[in-house]
Scaffold this motif. Sequence first.
Motif, mmCIF file in Angstrom:
data_model
loop_
_atom_site.group_PDB
_atom_site.id
_atom_site.type_symbol
_atom_site.label_atom_id
_atom_site.label_comp_id
_atom_site.label_asym_id
_atom_site.label_seq_id
_atom_site.Cartn_x
_atom_site.Cartn_y
_atom_site.Cartn_z
ATOM 1 N N LYS A 161 -13.929 7.482 69.902
ATOM 2 C CA LYS A 161 -14.044 6.073 69.552
ATOM 3 C C LYS A 161 -13.703 5.188 70.745
ATOM 4 C CE LYS A 161 -12.201 2.542 66.418
ATOM 5 N NZ LYS A 161 -11.250 2.265 65.297
ATOM 6 N N ILE A 162 -12.646 5.566 71.484
ATOM 7 C CA ILE A 162 -12.232 4.776 72.645
ATOM 8 C C ILE A 162 -13.320 4.798 73.712
ATOM 9 C CG2 ILE A 162 -10.553 4.583 74.520
ATOM 10 C CD1 ILE A 162 -9.462 3.719 71.850
ATOM 11 N N ASP A 163 -13.949 5.975 73.935
ATOM 12 C CA ASP A 163 -15.025 6.073 74.926
ATOM 13 C C ASP A 163 -16.191 5.151 74.566
ATOM 14 O OD1 ASP A 163 -13.673 7.930 76.456
ATOM 15 O OD2 ASP A 163 -14.517 9.648 75.387
ATOM 16 N N LYS A 164 -16.546 5.136 73.282
ATOM 17 C CA LYS A 164 -17.643 4.289 72.826
ATOM 18 C C LYS A 164 -17.293 2.813 73.018
ATOM 19 C CE LYS A 164 -19.421 7.552 69.370
ATOM 20 N NZ LYS A 164 -19.642 7.792 67.921
ATOM 21 N N LEU A 165 -16.041 2.467 72.698
ATOM 22 C CA LEU A 165 -15.613 1.085 72.856
ATOM 23 C C LEU A 165 -15.643 0.665 74.326
ATOM 24 C CD1 LEU A 165 -12.591 0.947 70.371
ATOM 25 C CD2 LEU A 165 -14.784 -0.227 70.117
ATOM 26 N N ALA A 180 -19.262 0.068 75.471
ATOM 27 C CA ALA A 180 -19.773 -1.213 74.977
ATOM 28 C C ALA A 180 -19.090 -2.377 75.685
ATOM 29 C CB ALA A 180 -19.551 -1.305 73.467
ATOM 30 N N ALA A 181 -17.785 -2.219 75.950
ATOM 31 C CA ALA A 181 -17.037 -3.287 76.620
ATOM 32 C C ALA A 181 -17.541 -3.507 78.038
ATOM 33 C CB ALA A 181 -15.547 -2.944 76.638
ATOM 34 N N ALA A 193 -20.635 -3.178 79.170
ATOM 35 C CA ALA A 193 -21.866 -3.981 79.108
ATOM 36 C C ALA A 193 -21.553 -5.420 78.743
ATOM 37 C CB ALA A 193 -22.818 -3.369 78.086
ATOM 38 N N GLN A 194 -20.618 -5.606 77.812
ATOM 39 C CA GLN A 194 -20.244 -6.959 77.401
ATOM 40 C C GLN A 194 -19.559 -7.693 78.551
ATOM 41 O OE1 GLN A 194 -17.516 -7.166 74.102
ATOM 42 N NE2 GLN A 194 -18.153 -9.240 73.545
ATOM 43 N N ALA A 195 -18.741 -6.972 79.321
ATOM 44 C CA ALA A 195 -18.031 -7.582 80.448
ATOM 45 C C ALA A 195 -19.012 -8.092 81.496
ATOM 46 C CB ALA A 195 -17.066 -6.583 81.071
ATOM 47 N N GLU A 196 -20.039 -7.311 81.787
ATOM 48 C CA GLU A 196 -21.034 -7.736 82.776
ATOM 49 C C GLU A 196 -21.767 -8.986 82.294
ATOM 50 O OE1 GLU A 196 -25.239 -5.989 84.105
ATOM 51 O OE2 GLU A 196 -23.553 -4.832 84.938
ATOM 52 N N ARG A 245 -10.128 -7.719 73.677
ATOM 53 C CA ARG A 245 -11.136 -7.289 72.705
ATOM 54 C C ARG A 245 -11.077 -5.774 72.478
ATOM 55 N NH1 ARG A 245 -14.863 -10.795 75.819
ATOM 56 N NH2 ARG A 245 -15.024 -12.798 74.737
ATOM 57 N N LEU A 246 -10.920 -5.042 73.566
ATOM 58 C CA LEU A 246 -10.897 -3.588 73.475
ATOM 59 C C LEU A 246 -9.680 -3.099 72.684
ATOM 60 C CD1 LEU A 246 -12.326 -0.991 74.324
ATOM 61 C CD2 LEU A 246 -10.998 -1.021 76.434
ATOM 62 N N VAL A 247 -8.540 -3.697 72.932
ATOM 63 C CA VAL A 247 -7.327 -3.322 72.203
ATOM 64 C C VAL A 247 -7.469 -3.662 70.716
ATOM 65 C CG1 VAL A 247 -4.877 -3.855 71.907
ATOM 66 C CG2 VAL A 247 -5.792 -3.473 74.189
#
Length: 242
Positions: free
Chosen positions: A3-7, A10-11, A13-16, A120-122
């Motif tokens: 789950k952490i790897d997936k997050l 995604a994070a 791509a969102q960060a860029e 967001r990730l946390v």
Amino acid sequence: MTKIDKLEKAAKAQAEAEFLELIEIDSPSWGEQAIAKVLLRKLKELGMETQQDETGNIYGYLPGNASLPPILLSAHMDTVEPSKGKKATIEPDGTIRSAGAAVLGADCVAGLVEILQGIRLVQASGLPHRPVEIIFSVAEETYCEGLEKFDFSKVKSKDSYVLDLTGKIGTAARRAPTLVSFCATIKGRAAHAGMEPEKGINAIAIMAGLLAKIPQGHLDTETTCNVGIIQGGMMINIVPES
């Protein structure tokens, strides 16, 4: 993939995308109103309590859900000049560079994005976290003039991370240099250098004598001294007054 790897994927791509969004907002020192408006909205979307002082500095607070002391995260909103019309281009290897004559603005938009994405990730992970305080400051590039006016009595954290450092990812600086600058004006007396030079007092000569007594370069292992600009005199046939 956990789950952490997936997050994290995604994070990234969102960060860029968020980085590209924020760097296109003009934010010169003392002109951060537009980016501040966007950041306030983003912080509120994260569930943070927010305040903005008269200077323009933003303070945010996110309650924690673990018995841990609060932590302060900080970055600044302004960029150096030339700052008008910032645009980015992405090269084939993924490197993001300025697409024009203006700076890219990675200093310190990268720090702003790191903080937002980290929270967001946390939150998405569901893991317990300590209370988080945030300071997004104005006019950092003009030697932290914005933070000089910030009311630090509201800060509860004893530990802080300032996301504003170049170098290898994972590197942290425990202390950093500062700059003390000054301007000295030497006042002499003007006189005609051809007819009555004795009536004058040569300010440049006085300054030269002073400079000979001021050590330059390294004063010790941590301190340097430099005289960078000298201006004086009006004409070559006048004893310089200043």
